[in-house]
Design a protein around this motif. Structure first.
Motif, PDB file in Angstrom:
ATOM      1  N   ASP A 151       0.834  -1.207  -0.020  1.00  0.00           N
ATOM      2  CA  ASP A 151       0.169  -0.215  -0.018  1.00  0.00           C
ATOM      3  C   ASP A 151       0.832   1.384  -0.147  1.00  0.00           C
ATOM      4  N   GLY A 152       2.082   1.212  -0.690  1.00  0.00           N
ATOM      5  CA  GLY A 152       2.910   2.544  -0.937  1.00  0.00           C
ATOM      6  C   GLY A 152       4.194   2.206  -0.063  1.00  0.00           C
ATOM      7  N   PHE A 153       5.047   3.180  -0.182  1.00  0.00           N
ATOM      8  CA  PHE A 153       6.363   2.983   0.449  1.00  0.00           C
ATOM      9  C   PHE A 153       6.932   4.524   0.527  1.00  0.00           C
ATOM     10  N   GLY A 154       8.064   4.582   1.354  1.00  0.00           N
ATOM     11  CA  GLY A 154       8.684   5.894   1.345  1.00  0.00           C
ATOM     12  C   GLY A 154       9.896   5.684   1.879  1.00  0.00           C
ATOM     13  N   LEU A 155      10.838   6.889   1.615  1.00  0.00           N
ATOM     14  CA  LEU A 155      12.203   6.885   1.994  1.00  0.00           C
ATOM     15  C   LEU A 155      12.360   8.423   2.577  1.00  0.00           C
ATOM     16  N   ALA A 156      12.940   8.519   3.484  1.00  0.00           N
ATOM     17  CA  ALA A 156      13.741   9.839   4.367  1.00  0.00           C
ATOM     18  C   ALA A 156      15.016   9.757   4.437  1.00  0.00           C
ATOM     19  N   TRP A 157      15.873  10.675   3.816  1.00  0.00           N
ATOM     20  CA  TRP A 157      17.499  10.423   3.975  1.00  0.00           C
ATOM     21  C   TRP A 157      17.911  11.640   4.489  1.00  0.00           C
ATOM     22  N   PHE A 182      19.300   6.959   7.189  1.00  0.00           N
ATOM     23  CA  PHE A 182      18.007   6.825   6.335  1.00  0.00           C
ATOM     24  C   PHE A 182      17.100   6.036   7.085  1.00  0.00           C
ATOM     25  N   LEU A 183      15.661   6.409   6.673  1.00  0.00           N
ATOM     26  CA  LEU A 183      14.411   5.427   6.885  1.00  0.00           C
ATOM     27  C   LEU A 183      13.827   5.069   5.990  1.00  0.00           C
ATOM     28  N   ALA A 184      13.413   3.966   5.666  1.00  0.00           N
ATOM     29  CA  ALA A 184      12.680   3.601   4.646  1.00  0.00           C
ATOM     30  C   ALA A 184      11.472   2.613   5.134  1.00  0.00           C
ATOM     31  N   HIS A 185      10.281   2.578   4.644  1.00  0.00           N
ATOM     32  CA  HIS A 185       8.932   2.190   4.799  1.00  0.00           C
ATOM     33  C   HIS A 185       8.226   1.470   3.910  1.00  0.00           C
ATOM     34  N   VAL A 186       7.820   0.283   3.969  1.00  0.00           N
ATOM     35  CA  VAL A 186       6.797  -0.391   2.921  1.00  0.00           C
ATOM     36  C   VAL A 186       5.468  -0.286   3.741  1.00  0.00           C
ATOM     37  N   ARG A 187       4.556  -0.241   3.048  1.00  0.00           N
ATOM     38  CA  ARG A 187       3.033   0.181   3.878  1.00  0.00           C
ATOM     39  C   ARG A 187       2.163  -0.993   3.668  1.00  0.00           C
ATOM     40  N   ALA A 188       1.658  -1.718   4.912  1.00  0.00           N
ATOM     41  CA  ALA A 188       0.245  -2.568   4.598  1.00  0.00           C
ATOM     42  C   ALA A 188      -0.977  -1.642   5.427  1.00  0.00           C
ATOM     43  N   SER A 189      -1.658  -1.148   4.991  1.00  0.00           N
ATOM     44  CA  SER A 189      -2.406  -0.141   5.741  1.00  0.00           C
ATOM     45  C   SER A 189      -3.569  -0.886   6.447  1.00  0.00           C
ATOM     46  N   THR A 190      -3.467  -0.368   7.754  1.00  0.00           N
ATOM     47  CA  THR A 190      -4.559  -0.819   8.871  1.00  0.00           C
ATOM     48  C   THR A 190      -5.634   0.435   8.933  1.00  0.00           C
ATOM     49  N   MET A 209      -0.041  11.133   0.871  1.00  0.00           N
ATOM     50  CA  MET A 209       0.068  11.763   2.198  1.00  0.00           C
ATOM     51  C   MET A 209       0.082  10.679   3.401  1.00  0.00           C
ATOM     52  N   ASN A 210      -0.492   9.500   3.217  1.00  0.00           N
ATOM     53  CA  ASN A 210      -0.607   8.405   4.166  1.00  0.00           C
ATOM     54  C   ASN A 210       0.588   7.560   4.326  1.00  0.00           C
ATOM     55  N   CYS A 211       1.420   7.673   3.272  1.00  0.00           N
ATOM     56  CA  CYS A 211       2.596   6.866   3.288  1.00  0.00           C
ATOM     57  C   CYS A 211       3.777   7.243   4.158  1.00  0.00           C
ATOM     58  N   HIS A 212       4.252   6.631   4.870  1.00  0.00           N
ATOM     59  CA  HIS A 212       5.584   6.639   5.669  1.00  0.00           C
ATOM     60  C   HIS A 212       6.809   7.106   4.832  1.00  0.00           C
ATOM     61  N   PRO A 213       7.906   7.736   5.334  1.00  0.00           N
ATOM     62  CA  PRO A 213       8.030   8.195   6.692  1.00  0.00           C
ATOM     63  C   PRO A 213       7.102   9.682   6.548  1.00  0.00           C
ATOM     64  N   PHE A 214       6.845  10.129   7.816  1.00  0.00           N
ATOM     65  CA  PHE A 214       6.136  11.443   7.866  1.00  0.00           C
ATOM     66  C   PHE A 214       7.616  12.591   8.312  1.00  0.00           C
ATOM     67  N   VAL A 215       7.495  13.644   7.912  1.00  0.00           N
ATOM     68  CA  VAL A 215       8.513  14.736   8.200  1.00  0.00           C
ATOM     69  C   VAL A 215       8.011  15.822   8.829  1.00  0.00           C
ATOM     70  N   SER A 216       8.699  16.358   9.708  1.00  0.00           N
ATOM     71  CA  SER A 216       8.500  17.772  10.616  1.00  0.00           C
ATOM     72  C   SER A 216       9.627  18.483  10.535  1.00  0.00           C
ATOM     73  N   GLY A 217      10.065  19.689  10.035  1.00  0.00           N
ATOM     74  CA  GLY A 217      11.347  20.219  10.193  1.00  0.00           C
ATOM     75  C   GLY A 217      12.528  19.035   9.826  1.00  0.00           C
ATOM     76  N   ARG A 218      13.336  18.911  10.959  1.00  0.00           N
ATOM     77  CA  ARG A 218      14.305  17.982  10.953  1.00  0.00           C
ATOM     78  C   ARG A 218      14.099  16.392  11.166  1.00  0.00           C
ATOM     79  N   TRP A 219      12.733  16.334  11.745  1.00  0.00           N
ATOM     80  CA  TRP A 219      12.325  15.227  12.190  1.00  0.00           C
ATOM     81  C   TRP A 219      11.720  14.223  11.089  1.00  0.00           C
ATOM     82  N   SER A 220      12.142  12.956  11.293  1.00  0.00           N
ATOM     83  CA  SER A 220      11.514  11.970  10.393  1.00  0.00           C
ATOM     84  C   SER A 220      10.685  10.895  11.257  1.00  0.00           C
TER      85      SER A 220
END
Length: 267
Positions: free
Chosen positions: A42-48, A82-90, A97-108
């Motif tokens: 159900d989607g994926f994401g990277l934050a590096w 870095f952080l990497a995520h593959v999603r199985a929606s619950t 917008m619902n895929c991880h990672p989520f980011v706020s400023g310097r935080w992931s």
């Protein structure tokens, strides 16, 4: 449930963890071995993290195994954190917008788990946020909301305390709604310097979490499940634990939710 992997250490190509190993994160997106469902499509994401304080972010709704852009990026991008995520929606639509990672400023932040009875306590939790933090809400998932609760509870200065207080908010909201608290929380998050993770569940059965050295490199990983069972030195993290990883070493401490008081919602 989702699968994820995070890395801290000497800069490596993202493919060394996400696409290349025999049980890489992409392999886990269609054949996970330690999740309720083997498929996380159900989607994926990277934050590096690189030369800037805020992380780069790439997310999409395609299954990770079917996106050639992901493989190309992982071959070209080098990072020491870095952080990497593959999603199985619950819960929550399959949207970027619902895929991880989520980011706020310097935080992931990324999460494997769920808030049980979320729709019954969602309004209470959202209304407990400050206006400034609530305005950051982009998606509809319980995971993003938990991240915002952490920010609202002082993540910038006290990562462990923020997670503990956010967990307490969820438990208190459930009790006020007359439902048994049912939180599963195996999450990783970073400010670009340290890498943190938590493994906790109200029923004691938290999703899996491991740390391990990255073969041939001066670095360590935190993962939902090992990506190289033959060559890795993997350590299972016990339930109710909080992990802080820096270049100097890894610290594992007990974790427990803090007592919380929520303002009553009117209307």
């Amino acid at each position: 449930m989702c699968r994820w992997a995070a890395y801290l250490g000497e800069a490596v190509f993202l493919e060394d963890i996400i696409t290349a190993p025999c049980h890489s994160l992409i392999a886990q997106s269609h054949c996970a071995q330690e999740a309720k469902s083997p498929t996380n499509g159900d989607g994926f994401g990277l934050a590096w993290y690189g030369d800037r304080s805020e992380p780069g972010l790439y997310r999409d709704i395609l299954p990770a195994w079917s996106d050639p852009n992901l493989k190309s990026l992982c071959r070209q991008i080098k990072s020491g954190l870095f952080l990497a995520h593959v999603r199985a929606s619950t819960g929550g639509a399959t949207s970027r917008m619902n895929c991880h990672p989520f980011v706020s400023g310097r935080w992931s932040f990324m999460h494997n788990g769920q808030i049980g009875g979320f729709e019954k306590i969602r309004r209470t939790l959202e209304n407990s946020l400050s206006d400034e933090v609530f305005d950051q809400r982009e998606g509809t998932t319980d995971s993003e909301l938990f991240f915002l609760l952490m920010i609202d509870q002082g993540l910038a200065g006290d990562p462990l305390g923020a997670v503990s207080r956010a967990t307490g908010r969820v438990i208190e909201a459930s009790r006020r709604a007359g439902i048994e608290p049912a939180l599963k929380l195996t999450a990783a998050f970073s400010d670009g310097q340290a890498l943190h993770a938590v493994r906790y569940a109200t029923d004691g059965h938290a999703p899996t979490l491991y740390t391990g050295a990255f073969a041939r490199r001066a670095g360590r990983c935190i993962v939902s499940e090992p990506f190289d069972r033959d060559g890795g030195d993997w350590q299972a993290i016990p339930p109710s634990s909080f992990v802080t990883m820096t270049k100097a070493g890894t610290d594992i401490r007990p974790f427990a939710p803090a007592a919380a008081k929520l303002a009553m919602v009117v209307g």
